[in-house]
Structure formats: C-alpha cells, structure tokens
Enzyme design. Structure first.
Site, PDB file in Angstrom:
ATOM      1  N   LYS A   1       0.848  -1.209   0.000  1.00 42.04           N
ATOM      2  CA  LYS A   1       0.000   0.000   0.000  1.00 42.04           C
ATOM      3  C   LYS A   1       0.879   1.253   0.000  1.00 42.04           C
ATOM      4  O   LYS A   1       0.625   2.198  -0.761  1.00 42.04           O
ATOM      5  CB  LYS A   1      -0.927  -0.002   1.227  1.00 42.04           C
ATOM      6  CG  LYS A   1      -2.026  -1.060   1.147  1.00 42.04           C
ATOM      7  CD  LYS A   1      -2.787  -1.223   2.466  1.00 42.04           C
ATOM      8  CE  LYS A   1      -3.796  -2.369   2.366  1.00 42.04           C
ATOM      9  NZ  LYS A   1      -4.514  -2.648   3.630  1.00 42.04           N
TER      10      LYS A   1
ATOM     11  N   GLN B   1      -4.083  -0.839   9.700  1.00 38.46           N
ATOM     12  CA  GLN B   1      -4.123  -2.215   9.192  1.00 38.46           C
ATOM     13  C   GLN B   1      -4.701  -3.156  10.248  1.00 38.46           C
ATOM     14  O   GLN B   1      -4.313  -3.121  11.415  1.00 38.46           O
ATOM     15  CB  GLN B   1      -2.708  -2.657   8.782  1.00 38.46           C
ATOM     16  CG  GLN B   1      -2.633  -4.033   8.136  1.00 38.46           C
ATOM     17  CD  GLN B   1      -3.291  -4.110   6.767  1.00 38.46           C
ATOM     18  OE1 GLN B   1      -3.502  -3.101   6.100  1.00 38.46           O
ATOM     19  NE2 GLN B   1      -3.632  -5.306   6.337  1.00 38.46           N
TER      20      GLN B   1
ATOM     21  N   ASP C   1     -10.569   3.486   4.296  1.00 38.69           N
ATOM     22  CA  ASP C   1     -10.976   2.080   4.353  1.00 38.69           C
ATOM     23  C   ASP C   1     -12.502   1.939   4.310  1.00 38.69           C
ATOM     24  O   ASP C   1     -13.021   0.838   4.136  1.00 38.69           O
ATOM     25  CB  ASP C   1     -10.502   1.475   5.681  1.00 38.69           C
ATOM     26  CG  ASP C   1      -9.471   0.384   5.488  1.00 38.69           C
ATOM     27  OD1 ASP C   1      -9.328  -0.110   4.368  1.00 38.69           O
ATOM     28  OD2 ASP C   1      -8.821   0.030   6.490  1.00 38.69           O
TER      29      ASP C   1
HETATM   30  N1  GUN Z   1      -6.644  -6.324   6.683  1.00 44.21           N
HETATM   31  C1  GUN Z   1      -7.053  -7.109   5.657  1.00 44.21           C
HETATM   32  N2  GUN Z   1      -7.758  -6.385   4.765  1.00 44.21           N
HETATM   33  C2  GUN Z   1      -7.798  -5.124   5.223  1.00 44.21           C
HETATM   34  C3  GUN Z   1      -8.369  -3.918   4.742  1.00 44.21           C
HETATM   35  O1  GUN Z   1      -8.996  -3.853   3.682  1.00 44.21           O
HETATM   36  N3  GUN Z   1      -8.171  -2.817   5.519  1.00 44.21           N
HETATM   37  C4  GUN Z   1      -7.491  -2.868   6.678  1.00 44.21           C
HETATM   38  N4  GUN Z   1      -7.354  -1.746   7.365  1.00 44.21           N
HETATM   39  N5  GUN Z   1      -6.933  -3.960   7.152  1.00 44.21           N
HETATM   40  C5  GUN Z   1      -7.095  -5.092   6.432  1.00 44.21           C
END
Ligand code: GUN
Length: 299
Positions: free
Chosen positions: A53, A97, A120
């Site tokens: 990311k 995350q 998100d």
């Molecule tokens: N962990 C797995 N998928 C995601 C996501 O889409 N966003 C976040 N913040 N954590 C994750």
C-alpha cells in the site's frame, strides 16, 4: 468456458486514472494527496500488505507515510497517533491495518478516524452512507468497491432483473457488497454460515460473490451456467507438488471446475486482490479533492 477477468490489468487502469487525477489536483489546487498507514506488531502477511500500500501510494505521486508501531503499543498511544493524523492538514487518508494485536480494541480506534479521512470506509458514517444508498457522499470500503468495478464491466451500471448472491456478511465486505449491488438495482441475497441449502441459493445467482474464507468451498455445480463469479477469498493451502513445506493461494471457489460453468470468473491470485489497493488509492485522491473543495472524479 468462462472468461477470466485480469484483476491486475483492471487495477493498473484504475491506478493510471488515480495518477492523472493526482496531477490535475496538483496543477489546479497545489494539493498533494497524503496517505498515512499504521501497522502495529510483527505479522508478516500484514507487513507485506502494508508495504504494498505504501509503495503504491508513492507510485501514485502521493505523500506516503507509514507508521510502524511495536506489538506492545498501548490503546492510548495508538489513539494519540490517530488524533495527530486527524489534525495533520497534509494527510487526507488514514488506514489502520487490521487485525490489531489482541490487547488492542480496534473499534474505538477505527471510529476515531475522521470520516472524511477514513479511506478504508469502515467508519459508521461511511458504512451508513453505503447502507442508505449514498454512494457519492462518503468513502466506500475498498474490496467491495473493487468487486463492483468488475461487476460494472460485465453488466453495466444497472443490474435490474439480475439476481446477486453474496456469501458472507462481514462489515468489511459482505454487508457493503450487498448494499452496493442493491444500489445498482440487483435483487440481492446475503447468504452466510446459517443459510439453509447454500448450493441451491447460489444456483439462483446471475452474479455470485464468494467471501467465506474457506478454500475452494464453492463448487462448479453451485454455479448457474453463464453466471458472473467474483472470488474474494484468499486462502493459503499446502502445495507439496511445489516442494516440501510449500504453499499456494486459492480462492473460495473451486476455480478450474467453476470456470467450465461460469460466464465470467475472477482468479485468485490476480483477481479482486489488486483491486483493493487500487481502490484505496482512488479513495485517497477522492478525499484530497473533497478537502480542496473540488468535485472528485469517479473511478
Ligand atoms: N486487513 C485485511 N484487509 C484489510 C483492509 O482492507 N483494511 C485494513 N485496514 N486492514 C485489512
């Protein structure tokens, strides 16, 4: 034999439009989109996702900040960091995350992110907008937004008359996915572990979206011939044929057999996965446009 959607290709196209939108915002409003990603602890898979990311944010021309916190970080320390980022004018998107280490309570942290920075799409304000069909006012959760890009490519914007079945009812995916399909006029069933005769429910689907987290659970004879099948699962399974201790990724759909029946199908890896990161970038540039008072482009 179903057509395979190349998620990497579609994601690359979204990224190109994000880069173009970033250049336009810089030229017209002198604003650089800023994304802050927070990771707590040492989970290797989470570190791999977060690294991807942060790298993609840089590639898009964003200010990209990664906060890597030790596993023993306290709730108050994490909350303080979110508060600081909420007040930072150069940051337009904040992502924490998940999952967080067990001693941390994730919900108050997510709900403390300013909704306009919640790239998100997990804040109740953004989830509520999706649930009420306001898709342009807030930020839509990235994986369902990415899955909808595939659905629109196959069926267009209006799903009137089509039956959609989503297997899974999580807040992160199943609920927003069902809401997006409904907003596009599909007739939607949200199936889950308590659903009776799941194969029969699935056989009714013109659009079948699988997000159960069980390797290759959806079989070919669950699929209506010609259906669009979107596989959101990412499951690691042993692959002794690759060598001792090796593994490979599979989805929630038994891909090789399902492909014979489906009209269109997404692979794992290389399907929905790359779209999640692309839509995160799209949400960040959208948030930056709104902050600058400029109507954002659609992705
Ligand atoms: N962990 C797995 N998928 C995601 C996501 O889409 N966003 C976040 N913040 N954590 C994750």
């Amino acid at each position: 034999m179903g057509e395979i959607i190349d998620g990497r290709q579609v994601a690359a196209e979204v990224i190109e439009s994000v880069k173009a939108a970033t250049s336009v915002l810089e030229a017209t409003a002198s604003v650089t989109p800023g994304l802050a990603v927070i990771i707590v602890g040492d989970d290797p898979a989470s570190h791999a996702y977060v690294g991807a990311k942060s790298r993609m944010a840089k590639e898009c021309g964003f200010k990209s900040v990664q906060h890597t916190l030790p596993a023993e970080t306290t709730q108050a320390e994490l909350a303080n960091l979110v508060e600081t980022l909420n007040g930072d004018q150069s940051i337009h998107g904040i992502l924490v995350q998940l999952p967080l280490p067990k001693h941390l309570n994730c919900d108050p942290i997510i709900q403390s992110i300013l909704p306009e920075k919640d790239v998100d799409g997990l804040h109740v304000v953004n989830a509520g907008k999706v649930a009420t069909g306001d898709l342009d006012g807030g930020l839509v959760s990235c994986t369902p937004a990415g899955a909808m890009v595939f659905v629109r490519r196959v069926h267009g914007d209006d799903l009137s008359g089509l039956n959609a079945v989503v297997i899974g009812r999580s807040n992160l995916f199943g609920k927003p996915m069902s809401a997006l399909l409904l907003a596009a006029n599909a007739t939607v069933t949200t199936a889950h572990s308590r659903t009776r005769d799941l194969p029969a429910v699935c056989r009714n689907a013109d659009i079948l979206v699988a997000a159960v987290g069980r390797a290759e659970m959806v079989k070919a004879d669950w699929i209506k011939p010609g259906a669009t099948v979107i596989d959101v699962g990412i499951n690691r399974v042993p692959a002794p044929e690759k060598g001792e201790g090796k593994s490979r990724l599979v989805g929630d759909v038994a891909f090789e057999d399902a492909r014979q029946v489906a009209g269109v199908i997404t692979p794992v890896p290389g399907g929905v996965g790359p779209m999640t990161i692309a839509m995160l970038m799209a949400n960040t540039v959208k948030a930056a446009y709104r902050k600058a008072g400029v109507p954002p482009p659609k992705f």
